[in-house]
Write an enzyme that holds these catalytic residues in place. Structure first.
Site, PDB file in Angstrom:
ATOM      1  N   LYS A 237       0.766  -1.191   0.099  1.00 16.35           N
ATOM      2  CA  LYS A 237      -0.142   0.066  -0.087  1.00 16.35           C
ATOM      3  C   LYS A 237       0.878   1.348  -0.012  1.00 16.35           C
ATOM      4  CE  LYS A 237      -4.393  -1.728   1.328  1.00 16.35           C
ATOM      5  NZ  LYS A 237      -5.639  -1.704   2.083  1.00 16.35           N
TER       6      LYS A 237
ATOM      7  N   LYS B 238     -11.411  -3.740  -2.822  1.00 18.17           N
ATOM      8  CA  LYS B 238     -12.582  -2.745  -2.997  1.00 18.17           C
ATOM      9  C   LYS B 238     -12.032  -1.335  -3.851  1.00 18.17           C
ATOM     10  CE  LYS B 238     -13.482  -3.339   1.816  1.00 18.17           C
ATOM     11  NZ  LYS B 238     -12.530  -2.903   2.360  1.00 18.17           N
TER      12      LYS B 238
ATOM     13  N   LYS C 173      -5.066  -9.794  -5.948  1.00 12.49           N
ATOM     14  CA  LYS C 173      -6.418 -10.159  -5.316  1.00 12.49           C
ATOM     15  C   LYS C 173      -7.490  -9.102  -5.583  1.00 12.49           C
ATOM     16  CE  LYS C 173      -6.417  -7.736  -0.757  1.00 12.49           C
ATOM     17  NZ  LYS C 173      -7.682  -7.492  -0.073  1.00 12.49           N
TER      18      LYS C 173
HETATM   19  N1  AQP Z   1     -10.069 -10.615  -2.819  1.00 16.61           N
HETATM   20  C1  AQP Z   1     -10.316 -11.259  -1.659  1.00 16.61           C
HETATM   21  N2  AQP Z   1     -10.714 -12.470  -1.539  1.00 16.61           N
HETATM   22  C2  AQP Z   1     -11.018 -13.021  -0.306  1.00 16.61           C
HETATM   23  N3  AQP Z   1     -11.281 -12.393   0.889  1.00 16.61           N
HETATM   24  C3  AQP Z   1     -10.873 -10.964   0.620  1.00 16.61           C
HETATM   25  N4  AQP Z   1     -10.959 -10.294   1.707  1.00 16.61           N
HETATM   26  C4  AQP Z   1     -10.522  -9.008   1.018  1.00 16.61           C
HETATM   27  N5  AQP Z   1     -10.444  -9.245  -0.335  1.00 16.61           N
HETATM   28  C5  AQP Z   1     -10.704 -10.311  -0.378  1.00 16.61           C
HETATM   29  C6  AQP Z   1     -11.358 -10.257   3.051  1.00 16.61           C
HETATM   30  O1  AQP Z   1     -12.478  -9.203   3.281  1.00 16.61           O
HETATM   31  C7  AQP Z   1     -12.318  -8.682   4.607  1.00 16.61           C
HETATM   32  C8  AQP Z   1     -12.041  -7.324   4.653  1.00 16.61           C
HETATM   33  O2  AQP Z   1     -11.075  -6.892   4.856  1.00 16.61           O
HETATM   34  P1  AQP Z   1     -10.639  -4.968   4.845  1.00 16.61           P
HETATM   35  O3  AQP Z   1     -11.678  -4.357   4.344  1.00 16.61           O
HETATM   36  O4  AQP Z   1     -10.255  -4.860   6.204  1.00 16.61           O
HETATM   37  O5  AQP Z   1      -9.235  -4.879   3.994  1.00 16.61           O
HETATM   38  P2  AQP Z   1      -8.586  -5.786   3.096  1.00 16.61           P
HETATM   39  O6  AQP Z   1      -8.390  -7.180   3.095  1.00 16.61           O
HETATM   40  O7  AQP Z   1      -7.580  -4.884   2.484  1.00 16.61           O
HETATM   41  O8  AQP Z   1      -9.952  -5.873   1.817  1.00 16.61           O
HETATM   42  P3  AQP Z   1      -9.853  -5.155   0.357  1.00 16.61           P
HETATM   43  O9  AQP Z   1     -11.146  -5.366  -0.257  1.00 16.61           O
HETATM   44  O10 AQP Z   1      -8.837  -5.181  -0.536  1.00 16.61           O
HETATM   45  O11 AQP Z   1     -10.064  -3.516   0.802  1.00 16.61           O
HETATM   46  P4  AQP Z   1      -9.371  -2.303   0.533  1.00 16.61           P
HETATM   47  O12 AQP Z   1      -9.202  -2.069  -0.983  1.00 16.61           O
HETATM   48  O13 AQP Z   1      -9.861  -1.182   1.332  1.00 16.61           O
HETATM   49  O14 AQP Z   1      -7.836  -2.341   1.123  1.00 16.61           O
HETATM   50  C9  AQP Z   1     -11.040  -9.380   5.199  1.00 16.61           C
HETATM   51  O15 AQP Z   1     -11.186 -10.339   5.863  1.00 16.61           O
HETATM   52  C10 AQP Z   1     -10.238 -10.079   4.066  1.00 16.61           C
HETATM   53  O16 AQP Z   1      -9.588 -11.065   4.060  1.00 16.61           O
END
Ligand code: AQP
Length: 336
Positions: A117, A203, A200
């Site tokens: 990040k 969001k 992966k």
């Molecule tokens: N691609 C993914 N596949 C499976 N699980 C996923 N999670 C996120 N992306 C995937 C799971 O969703 C939860 C959300 O976690 P978060 O919002 O705290 O942050 P993150 O893991 O960084 O998720 P994002 O979607 O990638 O968010 P942004 O873009 O905001 O950083 C966790 O349980 C994660 O494992």
């Protein structure tokens, strides 16, 4: 130490940085709604974490309510589970500070999420992103959590949480914190980006075409699935090892959504043209996400009730977190 309760406890959260994705659903939400029947469950909207994404602050309020509505639409039952917003329980940040006093710069700088990040921002990398995993550890440890249901990308943060809890207990020669375990789904633990299947699905991905959002319309879903990156082949081969990451991703999504084995989904598509595979997979995704989208809209139509649920949840969560903080402060000789 945990108060007497019959069930083991789970805690998990999602950042309200944007609309939630199919990755968030399969990696986290789908599991939560199943586990809540067997565990004392706390599900948090981790809004303070999302402050590390400066752009996300603009729509934080709307996205917090959208995330709450999505939790409920995914099957989280507010009567069974405690659903709340992180910033409503100040004990999270208080415990986070305490834990930063035992976390090392070395272990935090090894976190892959911090590295990915911050990229090459060097000295301008934000300290909030650096300390993000400590706040996550505080979220989990404040509730004497036994199990943390998350996607695969969170493994390293869960390990750090365990290390910090063990370190604190060892320093204080007392089991102040329960040592939590991660809980990862067999399928859907890492849903990949449709445009870049080596990364992966996220969001806040730069290219939204690679992410399937839970609020996407049927048309948008089909368009994104049809343009998913695969390979130069034309039809699915029987050798799974030879299949590209993009196709494997589509098969895994379908398997996770329909609760079938990956091999079974692959087998069903052997000899089928990629175009047809995408269409069929797109239809499966639509049939699962369309009802969820309708429910999200219904919950969003009654914001008063959403806020009421979150307020009740915050009160319940806070009384649990206060108990832990009391023990922590006592062990640190802080004057009551
Ligand atoms: N691609 C993914 N596949 C499976 N699980 C996923 N999670 C996120 N992306 C995937 C799971 O969703 C939860 C959300 O976690 P978060 O919002 O705290 O942050 P993150 O893991 O960084 O998720 P994002 O979607 O990638 O968010 P942004 O873009 O905001 O950083 C966790 O349980 C994660 O494992």
């Amino acid at each position: 130490m945990k108060e007497k309760t019959h069930k083991k406890r789970i805690f998990s959260g999602i950042q309200p940085t944007n609309n939630l994705t199919l990755g968030n659903y399969l990696g986290a939400l789908k599991n939560w709604s199943l586990l809540q029947h067997d565990y004392d469950s706390l599900f948090c909207i981790v809004d303070l974490h999302s402050l590390t994404a400066i752009k996300a602050q603009e729509s934080l309020l709307e996205n917090t309510l959208l995330t709450a509505a999505t939790y409920l639409a995914s099957g989280i039952d507010a009567k069974l589970s405690t659903l709340f917003v992180q910033s409503h329980v100040k004990e999270h940040t208080e415990l986070s500070w305490i834990l930063t006093t035992i976390a090392s710069m070395g272990e935090l700088s090894r976190m892959t999420q911090f590295k990915s990040k911050t990229g090459d921002s060097g000295e301008n990398a934000k300290a909030g992103l650096f300390c993000y995993p400590v706040l996550m550890a505080a979220d989990i440890l404040a509730y004497q959590t036994n199990l943390v249901p998350v996607g695969d990308d969170q493994r390293q943060h869960i390990e750090l949480t365990r290390d910090l809890a063990l370190r604190f207990n060892t320093l204080k020669k007392k089991d102040v914190f329960t040592i939590p375990d991660g809980f990862y789904p067999k399928l859907g633990a890492r849903v990949m980006d449709l445009q870049n299947p080596e990364s992966k699905m996220s969001k806040s991905a730069e290219n939204p075409k690679g992410s399937l959002f839970l609020v996407d319309t049927d048309k948008q879903i089909m368009k994104k699935v049809k343009s998913a990156v695969t390979d130069s082949g034309t039809e699915v081969t029987p050798h799974y090892e030879k299949i590209s990451a993009g196709l494997k991703n589509l098969f895994s999504i379908e398997a996770a959504l329909t609760n079938r084995a990956l091999e079974e989904v692959h087998h069903q598509y052997v000899g089928i043209q990629y175009g047809k595979v995408k269409e069929s997979c797109g239809e499966v995704i639509i049939s699962c996400l369309a009802p969820l989208r309708t429910k999200v809209e219904e919950y969003l139509n009654d914001k008063g009730e959403l806020i009421n649920i979150l307020n009740i949840g915050a009160k319940k969560a806070q009384s649990l977190a206060q108990h832990t903080l009391g023990e922590v402060k006592k062990s640190l000789n802080l004057l009551p």
